[in-house]
Every structure is written in C-alpha cells, then in structure tokens.
Design an enzyme around this catalytic site. Structure first.
Site, PDB file in Angstrom:
ATOM      1  CG  ASP A 199      -1.839   1.189   1.286  1.00 37.60           C
ATOM      2  OD1 ASP A 199      -2.944   1.066   0.741  1.00 37.60           O
ATOM      3  OD2 ASP A 199      -1.455   2.244   1.837  1.00 37.60           O
ATOM      4  CE1 TYR A 217       0.952   7.862   2.397  1.00 34.53           C
ATOM      5  CE2 TYR A 217       1.308   5.575   1.833  1.00 34.53           C
ATOM      6  CZ  TYR A 217       0.537   6.550   2.421  1.00 34.53           C
ATOM      7  OH  TYR A 217      -0.638   6.201   3.043  1.00 34.53           O
ATOM      8  CE  LYS A 272      -3.595   4.711   0.496  1.00 37.20           C
ATOM      9  NZ  LYS A 272      -2.175   4.608   0.855  1.00 37.20           N
ATOM     10  CG  HIS A 298      -4.374   9.757   0.218  1.00 41.20           C
ATOM     11  ND1 HIS A 298      -3.048   9.620  -0.095  1.00 41.20           N
ATOM     12  CD2 HIS A 298      -4.473   9.394   1.514  1.00 41.20           C
ATOM     13  CE1 HIS A 298      -2.382   9.193   0.979  1.00 41.20           C
ATOM     14  NE2 HIS A 298      -3.239   9.051   1.959  1.00 41.20           N
TER      15      HIS A 298
END
Ligand code: NAD
Length: 279
Positions: free
Chosen positions: A46, A51, A76, A109
């Site tokens: 994930d 990120y 996301k 997200h």
C-alpha cells in the site's frame, strides 16, 4: 511462507487481507524494505503518490521475480490543487513512477469535503477502472455523508474504504455502512501508529503472553477476525516478518470481545476526514 487469505470484493476481484504499508518509508529505502516484505511473503503493498516512494515500491515489485498478477499494488490520488480534477493524469504519473501498467487498487486519498471535488474524483476513478488502468477502485477517508453521496450519485459503491481503524478507534458506524454496500474495510494505522499505549494495553498484552505472540500480532489478528484488511508498516526486518505471521493467529470469540471492549470515543489518532484539508 505465511498464507495471506484473500477477501472477496464487490467487483468480483479479491484482495489479500494483510498488506505492507509504506507511509513514511524513505524513498531511498523503499525498494529494499518492500523487497524484504515480498520475500517474507506479503503479496500486497500500500503506497500513495504523497508518500514519495512509488518508484521504490515499483522497483521492488518488478525485481521480485513474482508474476505481476501475484502482487497486489495500491496507490492513491492526492488532493493537491486540481489533482481531484485530473485523476487521469495523476494515475498515469503514478504508473510511470511505479513502472507498472496498472494498479490493483486506486483510492481517492482524502475526500476533503471543503474542496467539493470528491464526487468528480470518484467518477473519474470509475472511468480509469473501465480503461483498465486500475483493476479495482475505492476511496479513503470519506465521512459517511460523502460516502453515501458518491454511491447515490453514481450507483457504484467503492470496492474498498481505507480508514483509520484500530482497537482504540473501531469505526463501527462506518463498518456497518460498508456492510450494507459490500465495501471491504481497510485499516490504516492498524497498530495505532505508535500514538498511544495500545500495544501496552493489558487486554492485549495478556492475550499476547498467553499465546506466546507479540501485542502487535494480537492486534493484527483482531483485524483479521473482523474481516478487515490491515496494512501494518515497519522497516524493521523482524517486525516485517512478525506482522505477516499474525495471519496465522485465530483469536477466540472471547479474545475478540475483550479487544472490542477497548473502543474509545476519543480514540482517533490522525486527522478527521470531515475537516482535513480545510483552509
Ligand atoms: P501503523 O499502525 O502500521 O504503525 C506503524 C508503526 O508501528 C511503526 O512505525 C512501528 O513504530 C510500529 N510497529 C510496526 N510493527 C510493529 C511490531 N511488530 N511491534 C511493535 N511496533 C510495531 O501505522 P501507519 O504506518 O501509519 O499505517 C499503516 C499503513 O496504512 C501506512 O504505511 C500506509 O500504507 C497506510 N496509511 C494510509 C493513510 C490514509 O490516509 N489512507 C494514513 C496513514 C497510513
């Protein structure tokens, strides 16, 4: 290798119930730790555009030697200016960074209700799935009101809703809404993100001691017992393995009930999706 049982989704696909989360994993380390997770037996990773480590995740998936269809990859759609407007370009960018032709799951997200683009974003994800760039689609951090709205407006329920969820914040109302629509619940922060004393809680440590397992494993086994997909994050090799091995622990009804009793009205550790992103 620990079996990671798949759960059925409402679109006819399946999802492995334990995934490896990479929030706050340094870009430079992402390929190494994701590779370790895949070697340990995880078949679900994930990540997210925000990120900043999609490149490393993709590199590890490609280098793993595993057939692409055996590794479940989620990313996301971030909610920076116009990203909700332009989910097509956003997913194409993610695929480029991942070096993959498709993702297994693409999620909005955060709903960011104040931006008012959560429905448009969902409609575009439906198009992206229909084009084959994402096999399944879902959302993350949608308050119940916005979740109901997108389902009513499109007639399509997300396959997955990824939300903060752990024994101190069990999200019972949302989970009931999910059941009504066949939506699989995914837990982010499944171990409480280290923000509370969850892993030192007596109810959890006593089960852990009696079974000779770790408190983190007990918490992950509780998610699994409830049919929740859990995405624990660790960059410590022994914990990467330990967390996956939780899939082998079957808690008794009494043990599950003891952890169910830990739910707290103020147990949220992260941002509230109703107000997140408001300026
Ligand atoms: P988490 O609950 O998985 O906690 C991670 C922390 O728990 C680690 O940094 C480590 O300190 C500790 N830990 C891990 N394994 C342990 C073990 N075996 N024993 C003791 N401590 C242990 O929190 P998270 O990383 O924030 O959430 C998991 C994943 O969920 C993320 O990596 C990300 O993929 C996803 N996520 C999504 C959202 C979202 O908005 N959709 C938000 C946060 C996280």
């Amino acid at each position: 290798m620990t079996p990671v049982a798949p759960l059925p989704l409402n679109d006819g696909r399946t999802i492995p119930q334990l995934g490896y989360g990479v929030f706050k994993v340094d870009a430079a380390k992402a390929a190494d730790v994701t590779g370790q997770a895949l070697t340990a037996g995880y078949r679900h990773v994930d990540t997210a555009k925000i990120y900043g480590n999609e490149e490393g995740v993709g590199e590890a998936v490609r280098a793993s030697g595993l057939p692409r269809e055996q590794v479940y990859v989620t990313t996301k759609l971030w909610n920076d200016a116009h990203a909700h407007d332009d989910a097509v370009a956003a997913l194409e960018g993610s695929l480029e960074r991942l070096g993959l032709e498709y993702v297994d799951l693409y999620l909005v997200h955060w709903a960011v209700p104040s931006q008012g683009q959560y429905l448009e974003a969902w409609k575009t994800l439906i198009e992206l799935r229909d084009r084959g760039l994402a096999t399944s689609i879902g959302v993350s951090n949608y308050p119940a009101e916005q979740l109901r709205e997108i389902i009513e407006a499109t007639g399509e329920a997300p396959a997955v809703h990824q939300i903060e969820l752990h024994p101190y914040f069990q999200q019972r109302a949302l989970r009931e809404l999910h059941s009504e629509h066949g939506i699989v619940t995914e837990a982010w922060g499944p171990l409480g993100q280290g923000k509370s004393d969850l892993l030192e809680n007596d109810a959890i440590t006593s089960i852990a001691t009696a079974r000779g397992v770790s408190p983190a494993q007990v918490v992950l086994a509780w998610h699994i017992a409830h049919g929740i997909v859990a995405l624990p994050k660790s960059v410590t090799p022994s914990r990467i393995v330990e967390n996956l091995e939780a899939a082998e622990i079957e808690l008794t009804a009494e043990e599950v009930a003891a952890i169910d009793a830990l739910d707290r009205p103020d147990g949220r550790g992260g941002a509230d999706p109703a107000t997140f992103g408001q300026s």
